[in-house]
Design a protein around this motif. Sequence first.
Motif, PDB file in Angstrom:
ATOM      1  N   HIS A 268      23.324  75.029  83.347  1.00  0.00           N
ATOM      2  CA  HIS A 268      23.130  75.310  81.931  1.00  0.00           C
ATOM      3  C   HIS A 268      22.044  76.357  81.716  1.00  0.00           C
ATOM      4  O   HIS A 268      22.162  77.250  80.885  1.00  0.00           O
ATOM      5  N   GLY A 269      20.963  76.258  82.472  1.00  0.00           N
ATOM      6  CA  GLY A 269      19.817  77.134  82.288  1.00  0.00           C
ATOM      7  C   GLY A 269      18.777  76.492  81.393  1.00  0.00           C
ATOM      8  O   GLY A 269      19.090  75.730  80.482  1.00  0.00           O
ATOM      9  N   ASP A 270      17.491  76.793  81.684  1.00  0.00           N
ATOM     10  CA  ASP A 270      16.364  76.215  80.977  1.00  0.00           C
ATOM     11  C   ASP A 270      16.411  74.688  81.072  1.00  0.00           C
ATOM     12  O   ASP A 270      17.185  74.125  81.857  1.00  0.00           O
ATOM     13  N   TYR A 271      15.611  73.999  80.280  1.00  0.00           N
ATOM     14  CA  TYR A 271      15.576  72.537  80.347  1.00  0.00           C
ATOM     15  C   TYR A 271      16.838  71.978  79.706  1.00  0.00           C
ATOM     16  O   TYR A 271      17.155  72.299  78.569  1.00  0.00           O
ATOM     17  N   VAL A 272      17.546  71.086  80.414  1.00  0.00           N
ATOM     18  CA  VAL A 272      18.717  70.415  79.848  1.00  0.00           C
ATOM     19  C   VAL A 272      18.270  69.037  79.366  1.00  0.00           C
ATOM     20  O   VAL A 272      17.844  68.202  80.156  1.00  0.00           O
ATOM     21  N   ARG A 273      18.348  68.817  78.068  1.00  0.00           N
ATOM     22  CA  ARG A 273      17.864  67.568  77.476  1.00  0.00           C
ATOM     23  C   ARG A 273      18.955  66.520  77.315  1.00  0.00           C
ATOM     24  O   ARG A 273      18.663  65.326  77.250  1.00  0.00           O
ATOM     25  N   ALA A 274      20.220  66.964  77.219  1.00  0.00           N
ATOM     26  CA  ALA A 274      21.276  66.015  76.871  1.00  0.00           C
ATOM     27  C   ALA A 274      22.585  66.405  77.536  1.00  0.00           C
ATOM     28  O   ALA A 274      22.855  67.585  77.776  1.00  0.00           O
ATOM     29  N   VAL A 275      23.413  65.396  77.801  1.00  0.00           N
ATOM     30  CA  VAL A 275      24.743  65.626  78.366  1.00  0.00           C
ATOM     31  C   VAL A 275      25.700  64.606  77.751  1.00  0.00           C
ATOM     32  O   VAL A 275      25.323  63.475  77.435  1.00  0.00           O
ATOM     33  N   ALA A 276      26.932  65.032  77.536  1.00  0.00           N
ATOM     34  CA  ALA A 276      27.987  64.149  77.036  1.00  0.00           C
ATOM     35  C   ALA A 276      29.290  64.530  77.724  1.00  0.00           C
ATOM     36  O   ALA A 276      29.437  65.642  78.230  1.00  0.00           O
ATOM     37  N   VAL A 277      30.232  63.597  77.747  1.00  0.00           N
ATOM     38  CA  VAL A 277      31.535  63.835  78.359  1.00  0.00           C
ATOM     39  C   VAL A 277      32.612  63.538  77.338  1.00  0.00           C
ATOM     40  O   VAL A 277      32.622  62.458  76.729  1.00  0.00           O
ATOM     41  N   GLU A 278      33.498  64.503  77.124  1.00  0.00           N
ATOM     42  CA  GLU A 278      34.647  64.321  76.231  1.00  0.00           C
ATOM     43  C   GLU A 278      35.854  64.051  77.118  1.00  0.00           C
ATOM     44  O   GLU A 278      36.328  64.938  77.819  1.00  0.00           O
ATOM     45  N   GLU A 279      36.321  62.812  77.102  1.00  0.00           N
ATOM     46  CA  GLU A 279      37.321  62.373  78.076  1.00  0.00           C
ATOM     47  C   GLU A 279      38.705  62.952  77.810  1.00  0.00           C
ATOM     48  O   GLU A 279      39.439  63.281  78.750  1.00  0.00           O
ATOM     49  N   THR A 280      39.097  63.106  76.545  1.00  0.00           N
ATOM     50  CA  THR A 280      40.456  63.539  76.220  1.00  0.00           C
ATOM     51  C   THR A 280      40.748  64.943  76.748  1.00  0.00           C
ATOM     52  O   THR A 280      41.772  65.193  77.374  1.00  0.00           O
ATOM     53  N   GLY A 281      39.842  65.860  76.499  1.00  0.00           N
ATOM     54  CA  GLY A 281      40.055  67.239  76.933  1.00  0.00           C
ATOM     55  C   GLY A 281      39.487  67.558  78.292  1.00  0.00           C
ATOM     56  O   GLY A 281      39.715  68.648  78.829  1.00  0.00           O
TER      57      GLY A 281
END
Length: 395
Positions: A268-281
């Motif tokens: 991602h670059g720089d500090y990554v604060r959050a992540v999520a996963v979209e299962e359908t797509g």
Amino acid sequence: MASSTDPDHFFQTSHSLAESERKNLKSKNENGSPIRLSSKILAVIADPRYPHNALFVAESAGNVRRVVVDTGDKSTIYRGPTAPVTSVALSPDGKILLGGCWDRSIWSWSLSNRQPLLRYRGHTDFVKCLVTLRLGDTDVVVSGAADASIIVWNLGTAEKVHLLKGHTRGILDLVVDPSTYNLPNAGAGEIQEAVVFSAGSDREIRQWRISLGTVEQVDSEQPILVHETSVYALRFDEDGDLWTASADGTTKCLSRSQSFRSDSTFEHGDYVRAVAVEETGGYVITAGRSEDVKIWDRGSGDLIHTFEGHYEEVSGLVMLWQRCASVSIDGTIRVWDLKPEELKKARMQKEKDIQSVDVGDNNNARSSPQDERGELRALTEEEERELDAMMQDDD
């Protein structure tokens, strides 16, 4: 160039002035249909009663607020703390709202009437993250704090059940392992223990097997070490794999079948604060200090699209079915549609915007002369440091 009479501009570097102007201009954009609050947003969770449309946010003003994204309604506020609320959770039965706070305690409210309930005191530094569980017939809340400790509390009495030590620096996130808790055939009161994963500023990810009577560290000799520095966020996907977000600028997928070794990395670059996963797509969403929300193809690792809208660090992501809501310390909630046809439209629009900017830059280069007349200017960073040194010498 006209000189500014704004006192905030005196002794600012040219970089800081440019950054302030950039944020001021960017704050006016309407990308993601922003819902604007009056304070910084530090955390977010979905409202499980309306998981496609409503969420709870923790605010630096000391509130927890419920927001309906489709209508923009933000009138439901849970008050009490006088310090920033940094995390938010709901009790297993969904009737009690909890907020971890900078005042080193956990606040709780009745979800229905918004009245304050118990406070949980025991940490020696601010509370950063919360999860809740039902073990046997008892609800518990698990908290992680900047004091490097994890505490398990009886949710109904605010009494300490366990104190967990292992991390050497602050705890940044907690997540319950669904393979030990969301068991399809388990009846009410049948789950007696569960495993909770913790992540911290020491870059370690640890596992804790928790029951009412005992607690043990699953990996006391070998914590999971896949990042170079702080791990800010942990998320499990539907396959049971663990996703991480780190200050080293990456998000990683840790494969359960490989004993949570890194299976893929997203830069991602720089500090990554959050992540999520979209299962359908099959998408992975990352966000952080860069202000952008990036959408990745989970299978190939390719960057599909970058949503731009926030003008300060993004502090959290939450899925609302095929939409992703992002929250930021800029005080806005923005919602990004991840349906394939909407993503295609967003990509096409961005390409048009880039082409338009390129044409404008070329025209300006031909028609706008450079102004080199030596007008008054802001201090450079080096000059500002020199001025600070001189002022300290004078003291």
